[in-house]
Enzyme design. Structure first.
Site, mmCIF file in Angstrom:
data_model
loop_
_atom_site.group_PDB
_atom_site.id
_atom_site.type_symbol
_atom_site.label_atom_id
_atom_site.label_comp_id
_atom_site.label_asym_id
_atom_site.label_seq_id
_atom_site.Cartn_x
_atom_site.Cartn_y
_atom_site.Cartn_z
ATOM 1 N N THR A 145 0.853 -1.197 0.000
ATOM 2 C CA THR A 145 0.000 0.000 0.000
ATOM 3 C C THR A 145 0.888 1.246 0.000
ATOM 4 O OG1 THR A 145 -1.806 -1.066 1.153
ATOM 5 C CG2 THR A 145 -1.602 1.291 1.504
ATOM 6 N N ARG A 173 -14.719 -6.364 -1.197
ATOM 7 C CA ARG A 173 -14.168 -5.977 0.114
ATOM 8 C C ARG A 173 -13.568 -4.559 0.048
ATOM 9 N NH1 ARG A 173 -8.747 -4.464 1.815
ATOM 10 N NH2 ARG A 173 -8.544 -5.018 3.997
ATOM 11 N N VAL A 174 -13.867 -3.744 1.039
ATOM 12 C CA VAL A 174 -13.292 -2.393 1.123
ATOM 13 C C VAL A 174 -12.403 -2.350 2.363
ATOM 14 C CG1 VAL A 174 -13.790 0.060 1.378
ATOM 15 C CG2 VAL A 174 -15.298 -1.384 -0.015
ATOM 16 N N GLY A 175 -11.182 -1.889 2.194
ATOM 17 C CA GLY A 175 -10.247 -1.819 3.318
ATOM 18 C C GLY A 175 -10.311 -0.481 4.037
ATOM 19 N N ASP A 176 -9.267 -0.208 4.784
ATOM 20 C CA ASP A 176 -9.211 1.033 5.571
ATOM 21 C C ASP A 176 -8.739 2.230 4.745
ATOM 22 O OD1 ASP A 176 -6.697 -0.312 5.343
ATOM 23 O OD2 ASP A 176 -5.872 1.102 6.794
ATOM 24 N N THR A 196 -0.811 1.425 6.907
ATOM 25 C CA THR A 196 -0.759 0.181 6.143
ATOM 26 C C THR A 196 -0.817 -1.010 7.084
ATOM 27 O OG1 THR A 196 0.428 -1.089 4.467
ATOM 28 C CG2 THR A 196 1.784 0.141 6.022
ATOM 29 N N GLY A 197 -1.459 -2.067 6.589
ATOM 30 C CA GLY A 197 -1.654 -3.274 7.394
ATOM 31 C C GLY A 197 -3.063 -3.774 7.161
ATOM 32 N N GLY A 199 -6.543 -4.028 6.814
ATOM 33 C CA GLY A 199 -7.461 -2.910 6.930
ATOM 34 C C GLY A 199 -8.602 -3.099 7.906
HETATM 35 N N1 ASP Z 1 -4.509 -1.468 4.425
HETATM 36 C C1 ASP Z 1 -4.653 -2.151 3.157
HETATM 37 C C2 ASP Z 1 -6.011 -2.775 3.090
HETATM 38 O O1 ASP Z 1 -6.430 -3.391 4.037
HETATM 39 C C3 ASP Z 1 -3.655 -3.215 2.910
HETATM 40 C C4 ASP Z 1 -2.234 -2.929 3.352
HETATM 41 O O2 ASP Z 1 -1.915 -1.814 3.695
HETATM 42 O O3 ASP Z 1 -1.435 -3.873 3.359
HETATM 43 O O4 ASP Z 1 -6.639 -2.691 2.056
#
Ligand code: ASP
Length: 286
Positions: A145, A173-176, A196-197, A199
């Site tokens: 990300t 799917r919708v992330g953060d 990042t991580g 979501g």
């Molecule tokens: N935060 C992102 C999501 O969940 C993925 C990531 O940052 O690795 O879509």
């Protein structure tokens, strides 16, 4: 990474806004195949791209975001167009693509986003899942990300984030990343942050806003607040997590609890630093 930093720096050096600077940096990373955003983005379980992005202006708290878009070449530009329109904060799916097109933004065939690396990663994840054995995705498979935070000559802050999510993610799917307050937040006098991580955890923890709240309400320093968020709150869910943030006066932090996180910054005197793991690489003047 250095190219992305320099793109933002050019904007700031010319007296441009933090908002334009974060946008310029994220566009460079979306165009690069090396990151999980735009060209090079992760694939869903159906081998499609569904891209998420957001941008926020710390001066006005104006924000714009798009989620599950498939045709806009630079999702962060669509997010910016949503912000500029003032009619919505988050647009989703085909309607968001149509909106971007109506604003004259460059559109592409979804195949433009696909790189062999993501195809291979999806194949390998799905093959491993088919054996029934749980094999966690590697760092490289999971991450990438992109985000940018900036402070301009007027002292205004801004943040932007863009992502393909993660390989083999459920369709729809919708992330953060496109959720203001979860993956992105900026408020003048407080902080600008991009996360990042996984979501789902960042949404449940309202992570980006949590950083701002710790600073505003608990009067924590940026560094203490960011460390507590990454190493205590988020790590307690046993996920890899990281963020980049600037404080009110522009001091950068970039904590992460994974092996590495590609990151970099340019100081007010124009010195560029990049890093992938613990060691920092001073690259001299930007
Ligand atoms: N935060 C992102 C999501 O969940 C993925 C990531 O940052 O690795 O879509």
């Amino acid at each position: 990474m250095a190219k992305a930093l320099r793109a933002g720096w050019q904007v700031l050096k010319a007296g441009g806004s933090a908002l334009d600077a974060v946008q310029a940096s994220v566009v460079v990373m979306e165009d690069s195949p090396h990151f999980n955003a735009g060209h090079g983005a992760a694939l869903t379980e159906n081998a499609q791209h569904e891209l998420d992005a957001s941008i926020m202006d710390g001066a006005s708290l104006a924000a714009g975001a798009v989620c599950t878009v498939r045709r806009i070449r630079n999702p962060v530009l669509a997010a910016r167009a949503v912000l500029d329109s003032g009619q919505a904060v988050l647009l989703s799916g085909p309607a968001a693509d149509d909106f971007a097109q109506s604003r004259g933004l460059a559109m592409v065939d979804p195949a433009y986003f696909t790189t062999q690396r993501r195809v291979d990663a999806l194949r390998s994840l799905q093959a491993r899942a088919a054996t029934g054995a749980f094999v966690p995705a590697s760092e490289a498979e999971k991450h990438g990300t992109v985000g940018a935070v900036a402070r301009d000559m007027q002292g205004h802050l801004a943040a932007a984030t863009s992502t393909g999510g993660f390989n083999n993610k459920p369709s729809g799917r919708v992330g953060d990343s496109p959720i203001i307050g979860a993956g992105t937040y900026a408020k003048d006098g407080v902080c600008a942050v991009s996360c990042t991580g996984q979501g789902e955890i960042f949404i449940r923890r309202v992570a980006a806003y949590d950083l701002a709240a710790r600073i505003s309400y608990a009067h924590q320093t940026l560094a203490a607040a960011a460390d507590a968020l990454v190493f205590d709150t988020l790590a307690s869910h046993s996920i890899g997590a990281g963020l980049i943030a600037l404080g009110a006066s522009g001091e950068p932090v970039a904590p992460y609890n994974t092996l590495g996180m590609y990151r970099g910054w340019i100081s007010t005197d124009g010195q560029l630093t990049v890093a992938t793991h613990r060691a920092l690489h001073a690259m001299g003047p930007a």
